[in-house]
Every structure is written in structure tokens, then in C-alpha cells.
Design a protein around this motif. Structure first.
Motif, PDB file in Angstrom:
ATOM      1  N   ALA A 153      -2.430  -3.185  -9.463  1.00  0.00           N
ATOM      2  CA  ALA A 153      -2.071  -4.238  -8.502  1.00  0.00           C
ATOM      3  C   ALA A 153      -2.990  -4.202  -7.284  1.00  0.00           C
ATOM      4  O   ALA A 153      -3.371  -5.246  -6.745  1.00  0.00           O
ATOM      5  CB  ALA A 153      -0.619  -4.074  -8.072  1.00  0.00           C
ATOM      6  N   GLY A 154      -3.364  -3.001  -6.838  1.00  0.00           N
ATOM      7  CA  GLY A 154      -4.233  -2.896  -5.667  1.00  0.00           C
ATOM      8  C   GLY A 154      -5.625  -3.441  -5.926  1.00  0.00           C
ATOM      9  O   GLY A 154      -6.163  -4.203  -5.113  1.00  0.00           O
ATOM     10  N   SER A 155      -6.235  -3.077  -7.056  1.00  0.00           N
ATOM     11  CA  SER A 155      -7.565  -3.589  -7.404  1.00  0.00           C
ATOM     12  C   SER A 155      -7.529  -5.088  -7.622  1.00  0.00           C
ATOM     13  O   SER A 155      -8.475  -5.807  -7.262  1.00  0.00           O
ATOM     14  CB  SER A 155      -8.082  -2.880  -8.663  1.00  0.00           C
ATOM     15  OG  SER A 155      -8.303  -1.501  -8.427  1.00  0.00           O
ATOM     16  N   SER A 156      -6.451  -5.585  -8.215  1.00  0.00           N
ATOM     17  CA  SER A 156      -6.315  -7.030  -8.428  1.00  0.00           C
ATOM     18  C   SER A 156      -6.209  -7.764  -7.095  1.00  0.00           C
ATOM     19  O   SER A 156      -6.811  -8.840  -6.920  1.00  0.00           O
ATOM     20  CB  SER A 156      -5.084  -7.324  -9.287  1.00  0.00           C
ATOM     21  OG  SER A 156      -5.188  -6.708 -10.560  1.00  0.00           O
ATOM     22  N   LEU A 157      -5.454  -7.192  -6.167  1.00  0.00           N
ATOM     23  CA  LEU A 157      -5.330  -7.789  -4.844  1.00  0.00           C
ATOM     24  C   LEU A 157      -6.679  -7.781  -4.123  1.00  0.00           C
ATOM     25  O   LEU A 157      -7.045  -8.753  -3.459  1.00  0.00           O
ATOM     26  CB  LEU A 157      -4.284  -7.040  -4.035  1.00  0.00           C
ATOM     27  CG  LEU A 157      -3.980  -7.563  -2.624  1.00  0.00           C
ATOM     28  CD1 LEU A 157      -3.581  -9.035  -2.651  1.00  0.00           C
ATOM     29  CD2 LEU A 157      -2.898  -6.720  -1.969  1.00  0.00           C
ATOM     30  N   LEU A 158      -7.421  -6.684  -4.284  1.00  0.00           N
ATOM     31  CA  LEU A 158      -8.761  -6.609  -3.715  1.00  0.00           C
ATOM     32  C   LEU A 158      -9.635  -7.734  -4.243  1.00  0.00           C
ATOM     33  O   LEU A 158     -10.350  -8.408  -3.481  1.00  0.00           O
ATOM     34  CB  LEU A 158      -9.384  -5.254  -4.063  1.00  0.00           C
ATOM     35  CG  LEU A 158     -10.894  -5.116  -3.803  1.00  0.00           C
ATOM     36  CD1 LEU A 158     -11.171  -4.979  -2.324  1.00  0.00           C
ATOM     37  CD2 LEU A 158     -11.459  -3.928  -4.568  1.00  0.00           C
ATOM     38  N   ASN A 159      -9.575  -7.978  -5.543  1.00  0.00           N
ATOM     39  CA  ASN A 159     -10.389  -9.020  -6.168  1.00  0.00           C
ATOM     40  C   ASN A 159     -10.033 -10.403  -5.636  1.00  0.00           C
ATOM     41  O   ASN A 159     -10.911 -11.203  -5.277  1.00  0.00           O
ATOM     42  CB  ASN A 159     -10.194  -8.964  -7.681  1.00  0.00           C
ATOM     43  CG  ASN A 159     -11.130  -9.898  -8.430  1.00  0.00           C
ATOM     44  OD1 ASN A 159     -12.224 -10.195  -7.961  1.00  0.00           O
ATOM     45  ND2 ASN A 159     -10.691 -10.354  -9.588  1.00  0.00           N
ATOM     46  N   LYS A 160      -8.742 -10.685  -5.569  1.00  0.00           N
ATOM     47  CA  LYS A 160      -8.294 -11.994  -5.090  1.00  0.00           C
ATOM     48  C   LYS A 160      -8.685 -12.208  -3.623  1.00  0.00           C
ATOM     49  O   LYS A 160      -9.142 -13.294  -3.235  1.00  0.00           O
ATOM     50  CB  LYS A 160      -6.777 -12.118  -5.247  1.00  0.00           C
ATOM     51  CG  LYS A 160      -6.287 -12.085  -6.680  1.00  0.00           C
ATOM     52  CD  LYS A 160      -6.720 -13.315  -7.466  1.00  0.00           C
ATOM     53  CE  LYS A 160      -6.099 -13.326  -8.858  1.00  0.00           C
ATOM     54  NZ  LYS A 160      -6.529 -14.509  -9.649  1.00  0.00           N
ATOM     55  N   LEU A 161      -8.495 -11.185  -2.811  1.00  0.00           N
ATOM     56  CA  LEU A 161      -8.825 -11.308  -1.387  1.00  0.00           C
ATOM     57  C   LEU A 161     -10.330 -11.499  -1.184  1.00  0.00           C
ATOM     58  O   LEU A 161     -10.757 -12.289  -0.343  1.00  0.00           O
ATOM     59  CB  LEU A 161      -8.346 -10.077  -0.629  1.00  0.00           C
ATOM     60  CG  LEU A 161      -6.862 -10.025  -0.274  1.00  0.00           C
ATOM     61  CD1 LEU A 161      -6.508  -8.674   0.328  1.00  0.00           C
ATOM     62  CD2 LEU A 161      -6.492 -11.144   0.699  1.00  0.00           C
ATOM     63  N   THR A 162     -11.122 -10.760  -1.946  1.00  0.00           N
ATOM     64  CA  THR A 162     -12.579 -10.887  -1.811  1.00  0.00           C
ATOM     65  C   THR A 162     -13.028 -12.303  -2.126  1.00  0.00           C
ATOM     66  O   THR A 162     -13.816 -12.907  -1.386  1.00  0.00           O
ATOM     67  CB  THR A 162     -13.294  -9.896  -2.737  1.00  0.00           C
ATOM     68  OG1 THR A 162     -12.909  -8.567  -2.397  1.00  0.00           O
ATOM     69  CG2 THR A 162     -14.796 -10.029  -2.606  1.00  0.00           C
ATOM     70  N   ASN A 163     -12.542 -12.858  -3.227  1.00  0.00           N
ATOM     71  CA  ASN A 163     -12.924 -14.221  -3.589  1.00  0.00           C
ATOM     72  C   ASN A 163     -12.498 -15.222  -2.520  1.00  0.00           C
ATOM     73  O   ASN A 163     -13.219 -16.178  -2.215  1.00  0.00           O
ATOM     74  CB  ASN A 163     -12.300 -14.594  -4.935  1.00  0.00           C
ATOM     75  CG  ASN A 163     -12.889 -13.794  -6.089  1.00  0.00           C
ATOM     76  OD1 ASN A 163     -13.983 -13.239  -5.977  1.00  0.00           O
ATOM     77  ND2 ASN A 163     -12.164 -13.720  -7.188  1.00  0.00           N
TER      78      ASN A 163
END
Length: 540
Positions: free
Chosen positions: A109-119
């Protein structure tokens, strides 16, 4: 620490002190909350402690960092080296899933959140840079060339019968190979010389579309950022043609995010015609390590199709790097870097103009190129047939990078033999495209990345001294075929004694006078470069 834990702390430390500590943490949490709610780059940059707190909070949301976690699958975020784990802030799972690079991972969930926020943050920066109408983008862990290939492969499913890509020529092999790797045949459209500028031949593009048939063309592959005397393609005209013939349009915007002019071209092209996607490099525009790119566009569904074309999961390193960088800079910090780049480009242009006038050379007039400059070295080339390339080598060995010295080619030599190192699939790539331009030209000052290095002031006097010392000894009319590095005070390769070619007394005197004249010109040229580097350290 949450409210309950802070309350428990009051049994050990005075309540007033605990409340003060809680307020301090609250300040960090408010920044995190604003980022999560708005999904935009903060106006002011964060301090490192806030960024590290944020990344730690993300990491402990991934299953590999759960206390007591027992992962029995083949991909459980296992890392043998603690150094590697710390390098990635323990965000080990990467981004995406096998079917979509933008998909959420149940175990991360943390890495996925990182990905979404970066985009989301990158999308905000693209809008800030000038393309306000962009609707979607994503960071892909590949450099520009492979990211372009991903776009072409996505279009293959939309246009299964197409096999050609219309490509106004730009002499950069990665652009060319991106089309070859995708399995398509590039149709090279030669540029036309207008003044000193090499510009898109719009009539030739349309004529080729009619000749091949629009249904057989996958897309038009245009370019914004490029090296003078080449200038950005006529994006508006190309976009109109693509709209009229219903042909997709992919733009290589490798280092164009930091150029307001390049971004304006993309914005206008999408407004008056058709642009399906534009690709930009992370390292060139955001000062992060090489290996990432941004694919953006105006049709959110098409950009999502491209993300689904990526096979398997992907590295989170590029996303992590660019997110840390943008949070550190903030929107105001990034805008300041863009402003400084423009100022430095103007300073370099005026300095090169004065230098060229002094030595009877010419700064090519390329007003449509907002990133790169080119200055002729005609007199240098006339006096010595290898002096131009020697100049480039000497600059590089003296830690002056980013400036290329290159000789021109004639139209007859554009297409080389199949085994030539400069030939890719039958097309020779040289810095100076033919198009009637025969000036030996030093391509100088490619300021396509904001934030030049600090510490250049120290190399100012040292660099000039080294060039002055070495030119006298090593700038020869024609080096022998055999070169060997010998122990010398300089880093410039000297010819091995056994390979030196004897010359008569008369020509040797001429060579000496030529070397002296070249020394004066090159010293002046290098002095300008070093002054720019020294000035950049005061700005950065």
C-alpha cells in the motif's frame, strides 16, 4: 506517535513539554495532509526531516516491513543487504502489477501510494511549466527512447495495418532506434535550411502522407528539444496535419519541460490539432539519476492504455527520486530554477556573440531554439583539419562537459557504408545535418537542464592554465594513427615517439604559427565557457 501515545508520554515527561512535542509533529502532519488531499507539489519545499518521516510512514505500510510478517511467495520484498534496503527507504516492492504499471499492489500500500502521489505531483509540475490542458501522466522507469517505444507499441493495437512512422529528422540515435525497436519503418523527412536554422519541411511531411496512405502510417514522431542549428519542429502545423488525416502524433519532448517555449508549442499543438502523447526525461528536467521518463497526454484513457502496455512490475526508484526532488524544491523552487536557466542562456548567448565577432566567427542565428547555441569554427577548421575535434576533446579532458565541437558533413557523405559507426540502419547521424549547411560548428552551451553544478569557480583559473599549457605542446596539425597515453603532466594523449611523423623545416614552422593562432582562439573560447561555469555557481 499518535494522540494516545502522546497521552501516555505525559506520565514520564511533563505534560507541557509533551504537548509542545506533539505540536511540532503536528506541523509535519499538516504538510503530509495537504499533499495527500491536494495531490499537488507544495508551494514551498519541505525540509529533509519531513520528507524522511513521510517516506518512513509509507514504508511501514508495505508488507515486507510488517512486524512478524512471514512471506512465502517468490516476491516478498526480500533484500540481502541492509545498505540496499536503506538506499530505497525499504520501499522494496516496486510499483504496479503484472497487468498495469499504475495498478495498486495489495502487499504494498505504501509503494502504491508513492506511485500515485508521484504521478499526481508530476502532473501538477507539467501544468506549472506551461501545458495546463494536460489530463494524465505517469512516471515510467525507462529513459526517453524506450518510453517512446512503449507509445508506439500501444498505437500498434489501434492501427494494426500501419508500418511507417513519419519522422522529421533529428540526429539522435535513441529517437531513431525507438521506432526500429518497436518494429516500424521510419520515414525520414529531411529538414530545410531557413537562414541558419534547420526547420521542419511541412510540405514534404504532407506529401509523404499522401504517397504512403494515412492508413499505413502509425504516427508522426516530432521533436521539441534539440541541438542548434536544428530547432523544434513546427508542432502546430504538424498537429493540424495529424488531425486532418486522423494520424496519431507522438512528441519527443526529452528536455523540454524546463523550456517554456517547448511547452508552449505542445500546448498550442494540442489546441489547434492533435497530439496524443509527449515524452520527457526525468534526469534532464528534474536533476535526478538517469533511468526515468514521464509519458503525458491530453486523453486520459490513451495514457492509461500506455501504462497497461508495460509488462510486469517496475522499479520505484525513478518515482521515488523525482518525488523527493520536487518535495525538496517545492513549486517555487522549481520555478526559480527555470528562471535562472533562462538568465544563464541569455548570458551565454551574449558572451558567445562577442567571442565570435572577435575572432571573425559567427554565432548562428537560431531564435527558435531556446535551449542550444551553435558557433562556427570555420577559421579553426581551415587552418587544421583535425583542430575542431581536438578542441572538443581538450575541453572534455579539462572537465568542461556539455559542449560539443563537431565538423560539418557534405550532402554526399550523409549516407555512409553499412559498417560505419555513425550509420544506423542506412542513415548517417552527424551533429551537423546537411541541408546546405557547411559551417564547421561548435555546438556549445546545451543548457537543457536547470541547476548547473556548483564549485565551478574553483576550476576557472585552473582550467585556463591547463589548456594554455597543453595546447602549445599537443595541438598538432595531424596526429599520427597510433596514439598512446604517456606519463605527462597533462591528461591529453600524446603520440608515441615511434609513431611520430617527421616533417620538413618549412611546414613545421607553418604548423607552429598555426598552433599559436589556434591557441589564442581556443583560449578565448574556453575562457567564456569557464566564465559561464563560474557565474553559474553564484546563481545556484
Amino acid at each position: 506517535m499518535n494522540a494516545e501515545n502522546f497521552g501516555s508520554s505525559e506520565r514520564l515527561v511533563a505534560a507541557a513539554y509533551v504537548r509542545q512535542g506533539a505540536q511540532g509533529r503536528r506541523g509535519h502532519e499538516l504538510l503530509l495532509r495537504a499533499l495527500l488531499e491536494q495531490g499537488k507539489c507544495p508551494e514551498d519545499g519541505w525540509d529533509e526531516s519531513t520528507i524522511e518521516l513521510f517516506l518512513h510512514e509509507l514504508a511501514i505500510m508495505d508488507s515486507n516491513n510488517f512486524l512478524g510478517n512471514c512471506g512465502v511467495g517468490e516476491r516478498e520484498g526480500r533484500v540481502a543487504s541492509g545498505l540496499v534496503a536503506r538506499r530505497h527507504y525499504r520501499l522494496i516492492h516496486g510499483i504496479g502489477r503484472s497487468g498495469d504499471i499504475s495498478a495498486v499492489q495489495p502487499k504494498a500500500a505504501g509503494s502504491s501510494l508513492l506511485n500515485k502521489l508521484t504521478n499526481s505531483v508530476v502532473l501538477d509540475i507539467i501544468k506549472l511549466a506551461g501545458v495546463q490542458t494536460v489530463t494524465n501522466c505517469f512516471v515510467v522507469p525507462m529513459a526517453t527512447g524506450m518510453s517512446l517505444t512503449l507509445c508506439f507499441l500501444t498505437l500498434r493495437h489501434k492501427r494494426p495495418n500501419a508500418k511507417y512512422i513519419i519522422w522529421p529528422r533529428i540526429d539522435q540515435k535513441s529517437c531513431f532506434k525507438s521506432m526500429i525497436t518497436a518494429g516500424f519503418e521510419p520515414v525520414v523527412i529531411e529538414n530545410v535550411l531557413e537562414g541558419d536554422e534547420l526547420r521542419t519541411d511541412i510540405e514534404a511531411v504532407e506529401a509523404k502522407i499522401k504517397a504512403l496512405g494515412a492508413e499505413n502510417i502509425l504516427c508522426v514522431h516530432s521533436t521539441t528539444s534539440c541541438f542548434a542549428p536544428r530547432v523544434p519542429d513546427r508542432l502546430e502545423e504538424l498537429a493540424v496535419i495529424c488531425a486532418n488525416y486522423d494520424i496519431p502524433h507522438i512528441v519527443n519532448n526529452a528536455y523540454g519541460v524546463q523550456s517554456s517555449k517547448c511547452m508552449h508549442l505542445i500546448k498550442q499543438g494540442a489546441r489547434v490539432g492533435r497530439i496524443d502523447a509527449f515524452v520527457q526525461s526525468l534526469d534532464k528536467n528534474f536533476m535526478v539519476p538517469v533511468g526515468g521518463a514521464i509519458i503525458a497526454g491530453f486523453d486520459a484513457s490513451f495514457i492509461q492504455e500506455i501504462s497497461k502496455m508495460y509488462p510486469g512490475r517496475a522499479s520505484a526508484s525513478p518515482s521515488l527520486d523525482v518525488l523527493i526532488t520536487l518535495l525538496s524544491l517545492g513549486a517555487s523552487g522549481y520555478k526559480q530554477l527555470l528562471k535562472e536557466r533562462k538568465e544563464m542562456f541569455s548570458y551565454l548567448s551574449s558572451g558567445l556573440k562577442k567571442l565570435a565577432d572577435t575572432h571573425n566567427e559567427r554565432l548562428l542565428d537560431t531564435p527558435h531554439n531556446p535551449i542550444s547555441l551553435a558557433m562556427s569554427l570555420k577559421n579553426l577548421d581551415e587552418n587544421n583539419d583535425v583542430a575542431v575535434t581536438q578542441l572538443g576533446s581538450m575541453l572534455f579532458t579539462r572537465q568542461v562537459s556539455g559542449a560539443s565541437a563537431c565538423q560539418s558533413i557534405t550532402p554526399a557523405s550523409r549516407y555512409g557504408s553499412a559498417d560505419s559507426p555513425d550509420v544506423s540502419h542506412g542513415i548517417r547521424f552527424a551533429w551537423m545535418e546537411e541541408a546546405g549547411c557547411s559551417l564547421p560548428c561548435c555546438q556549445h552551451g546545451r543548457l537543457h537542464c536547470p541547476g548547473l553544478c556548483a564549485g565551478a569557480k574553483k576550476s576557472h583559473n585552473h582550467g585556463k592554465a591547463r589548456v594554455g599549457r597543453d595546447l602549445k605542446d599537443h595541438l598538432v596539425p595531424a596526429p599520427p594513427p597510433c596514439m598512446e597515453m604517456l606519463p605527462t603532466r597533462s591528461r591529453w594523449p600524446r603520440p608515441h615517439p615511434a609513431c611520430r611523423v617527421p616533417v620538413a623545416a618549412g611546414p613545421a614552422q607553418d604548423h607552429t604559427s598555426q598552433a599559436s593562432m589556434l591557441q589564442i582562439r581556443v583560449l578565448s573560447f574556453v575562457a567564456v565557457i569557464l566564465r559561464v561555469r563560474s557565474w553559474s555557481s553564484t546563481v545556484c
